[in-house]
Design an enzyme around this catalytic site. Structure first.
Site, PDB file in Angstrom:
ATOM      1  N   SER A 135       0.837  -1.192   0.000  1.00 41.38           N
ATOM      2  CA  SER A 135       0.000   0.000   0.000  1.00 41.38           C
ATOM      3  C   SER A 135       0.878   1.251   0.000  1.00 41.38           C
ATOM      4  O   SER A 135       1.726   1.392  -0.880  1.00 41.38           O
ATOM      5  CB  SER A 135      -0.966  -0.060   1.186  1.00 41.38           C
ATOM      6  OG  SER A 135      -1.974   0.907   1.082  1.00 41.38           O
ATOM      7  N   ASP A 189      -8.216  -4.206  -7.384  1.00 44.25           N
ATOM      8  CA  ASP A 189      -7.525  -3.268  -6.486  1.00 44.25           C
ATOM      9  C   ASP A 189      -7.272  -1.978  -7.259  1.00 44.25           C
ATOM     10  O   ASP A 189      -6.319  -1.870  -8.033  1.00 44.25           O
ATOM     11  CB  ASP A 189      -6.212  -3.859  -5.980  1.00 44.25           C
ATOM     12  CG  ASP A 189      -5.573  -2.993  -4.900  1.00 44.25           C
ATOM     13  OD1 ASP A 189      -6.089  -1.881  -4.653  1.00 44.25           O
ATOM     14  OD2 ASP A 189      -4.568  -3.420  -4.314  1.00 44.25           O
ATOM     15  N   HIS A 202      -7.800  -4.783  -2.054  1.00 41.46           N
ATOM     16  CA  HIS A 202      -6.560  -4.191  -1.546  1.00 41.46           C
ATOM     17  C   HIS A 202      -6.058  -4.911  -0.299  1.00 41.46           C
ATOM     18  O   HIS A 202      -4.904  -4.730   0.096  1.00 41.46           O
ATOM     19  CB  HIS A 202      -6.792  -2.704  -1.246  1.00 41.46           C
ATOM     20  CG  HIS A 202      -5.536  -1.935  -0.978  1.00 41.46           C
ATOM     21  ND1 HIS A 202      -4.505  -1.840  -1.896  1.00 41.46           N
ATOM     22  CD2 HIS A 202      -5.126  -1.221   0.111  1.00 41.46           C
ATOM     23  CE1 HIS A 202      -3.536  -1.100  -1.391  1.00 41.46           C
ATOM     24  NE2 HIS A 202      -3.884  -0.718  -0.174  1.00 41.46           N
TER      25      HIS A 202
END
EC number: 3.1.1.74
Length: 223
Positions: A135, A189, A202
């Site tokens: 991330s 995602d 995600h």
């Protein structure tokens, strides 16, 4: 990145919350969330390889509770004393607002990662370095690695999960060999498509982080 929908209608039983809980429970079995072997280790006992990992936004510790611990645990198949694991912490607070900054994270976070890479090179100049991020942590690595100059060649493999700069950086990292990089983007995602819209996809990188990603890094480290 123009959108951010992490808080959009997330209820207690939503798929995102359930995925987070499942991932957190599974990873807690694998490894601690704070790893600082690089900073604590001695140059007289350098390991086979050094892993530097940047966690995702809001994750605790310096490794987080998802992809980071899973990658670290798998690499310890070499032997726990053969891998130094180091999370990017300190100035990298993994706060949400930094996702909106140019490059997807803060300059202080990038500088901290650069410092750790340089420390690895100084402390253990013959030890290969591998890197990873999840991330916002992918943006930290994408910002840090191009700044490494000569040390960059020592980073033999990098894995990125939910790469927030994937579209912006054409699925790569500036001045870094594509063959040394593995990017994992789950179907659906949307951060991999240049947005900050958070979907359940995600949070589904544990399988890759526990299997294909560390296997890729092992192939770069060697037997």
């Amino acid at each position: 990145m123009k959108f951010f929908a992490f808080s959009m209608l997330i209820g207690e039983a939503s798929p995102i919350v359930l995925a987070l809980r499942r991932t957190t429970l599974e990873v807690r079995q694998l490894d601690p969330i704070i790893r600082s072997e690089l900073e604590q280790g001695s140059s007289s006992s350098c390991p086979k390889a050094i892993l530097i990992f940047a966690r995702g936004s809001t994750e605790i510790g310096n490794m987080g509770v998802s992809a980071g611990p899973a990658v670290a645990s798998a690499l310890e198949a070499y032997g726990a004393d053969q891998i130094w694991v180091q999370g990017v912490g300190g100035p990298y607070t993994a706060d949400l607002p930094s996702n909106f900054l140019p490059g997807g994270t803060s300059q202080s976070a990038i500088n901290e990662a650069v410092r750790l890479f340089n420390e690895a090179n100084t402390k253990c100049p013959s030890t290969p370095i591998v890197a990873g991020g999840y991330s916002q942590g992918t943006a930290v690595m994408a910002g840090a690695i191009p700044k490494l100059d000569a040390v960059r060649a020592r980073v033999v493999g990098t894995v990125l999960f939910g790469y927030t700069q994937n579209q912006q950086n054409n699925k790569g990292i500036k001045d870094y060999p594509q063959e040394d990089l593995q990017v994992y983007c789950e179907v659906g995602d949307l951060v991999c498509d240049g947005t900050l819209i958070i979907t359940v996809s995600h949070f589904l990188y544990l399988e890759e982080a526990a299997g294909p990603a560390p296997e890729f890094l092992k192939s770069k480290i060697g037997a």
